[in-house]
Design an enzyme around this catalytic site. Structure first.
Site, PDB file in Angstrom:
ATOM      1  N   GLY A  42       0.777  -1.234   0.000  1.00 45.22           N
ATOM      2  CA  GLY A  42       0.000   0.000   0.000  1.00 45.22           C
ATOM      3  C   GLY A  42       0.807   1.281   0.000  1.00 45.22           C
ATOM      4  N   GLU A  96       4.014   4.427   5.754  1.00 43.70           N
ATOM      5  CA  GLU A  96       2.804   3.610   5.708  1.00 43.70           C
ATOM      6  C   GLU A  96       1.701   4.362   4.966  1.00 43.70           C
ATOM      7  OE1 GLU A  96       1.393   0.996   5.518  1.00 43.70           O
ATOM      8  OE2 GLU A  96       1.203  -0.050   7.415  1.00 43.70           O
ATOM      9  N   ASP A 100      -4.420   2.175  11.159  1.00 43.87           N
ATOM     10  CA  ASP A 100      -5.785   1.877  11.578  1.00 43.87           C
ATOM     11  C   ASP A 100      -5.744   1.481  13.054  1.00 43.87           C
ATOM     12  OD1 ASP A 100      -8.518   1.242  11.074  1.00 43.87           O
ATOM     13  OD2 ASP A 100      -7.993  -0.854  10.798  1.00 43.87           O
ATOM     14  N   LYS A 128      -6.501   6.753  11.087  1.00 53.74           N
ATOM     15  CA  LYS A 128      -7.874   6.674  11.615  1.00 53.74           C
ATOM     16  C   LYS A 128      -7.770   6.588  13.132  1.00 53.74           C
ATOM     17  CE  LYS A 128      -9.775   3.748   7.909  1.00 53.74           C
ATOM     18  NZ  LYS A 128     -10.283   2.368   7.678  1.00 53.74           N
ATOM     19  N   ASP A 156      -5.943  -0.875  -1.320  1.00 56.44           N
ATOM     20  CA  ASP A 156      -6.756  -1.800  -2.113  1.00 56.44           C
ATOM     21  C   ASP A 156      -8.014  -2.264  -1.401  1.00 56.44           C
ATOM     22  OD1 ASP A 156      -5.404  -3.451  -0.139  1.00 56.44           O
ATOM     23  OD2 ASP A 156      -6.034  -5.168  -1.332  1.00 56.44           O
TER      24      ASP A 156
END
Ligand code: 5GP
Ligand code: MG
Ligand code: MG
Length: 177
Positions: A42, A96, A100, A128, A156
């Site tokens: 990612g 990153e 999360d 988040k 993704d």
């Protein structure tokens, strides 16, 4: 793309944000032995853009870990690919896409400290904060977002949407297909 119900950050907004982060990091790491460690897959677009906004001699490498399947986190972190660079005495900055629960980076930070890095810090394009399961210090954050599942710019859903140049929110109806 019809599966994207909302665009959160456009290509231009992301570019500006990455430039800002690059400037700050360039200042903070002056005279240090900076090595960027990107987390596959990612972080690839963010890594590629960020490194070219950092006006310093630096090294970079990648790790691949598994800690996520579908849209929910699972606790265990497994290293699928380790770095091939020597990090002793170097200043590691993990790169990153999104943080999360924080479990992945918390695990990697501890691991790299035990490997005698001079310093270990984290940059993430997105965070988040409401989803954190473990309290970790993230030195450089692009944007804090609500608890929505986002894709694009490396991120993704079942390997789709990584190549989108913007970041969007998926239509929930496809999450359960
Ligand atoms: P955690 O912080 O929970 O250990 O794991 C973070 C990783 O889970 C991220 O690097 C990313 O790969 C994945 N992840 C977390 N939230 C999202 C999201 O909203 N969209 C996508 N595509 N991946 C996410
Ligand atoms: Mg990631
Ligand atoms: Mg994923």
């Amino acid at each position: 793309m019809t599966e994207i119900k909302e665009i959160l950050f456009t290509r231009e907004e992301i570019q500006k944000k990455v430039q800002e982060l690059g400037k700050i990091i360039s200042n903070d790491y002056k005279g240090k032995k900076l090595i960027l460690v990107g987390i596959l897959k990612g972080a690839v677009p963010f890594m590629a853009d960020l490194m070219r906004e950092i006006d310093l001699d630096l090294e970079y490498d990648f790790m691949d870990v598994s800690s996520y399947s579908g849209t929910t986190s699972v606790g265990e972190v497994r290293i699928l690919k380790d770095i091939s660079t020597h990090i002793e005495g170097k200043d590691v900055l993990f790169v990153e896409d999104i943080i999360d629960t924080g479990l992945t980076l918390s695990y990697l930070t501890d691991l790299f400290k035990s490997r005698a890095a001079n310093s270990v810090a984290i940059t993430t394009l997105l965070s988040k904060p409401k989803r954190r399961k473990i309290d970790i210090y993230v030195k450089y954050i692009g944007y804090e977002i609500e608890d929505k599942f986002v894709v694009g710019y490396g991120m993704d859903y079942n390997e789709k949407f990584r190549s989108l140049p913007y970041i969007g929110v998926l239509d929930e109806s496809i999450l359960h297909k």
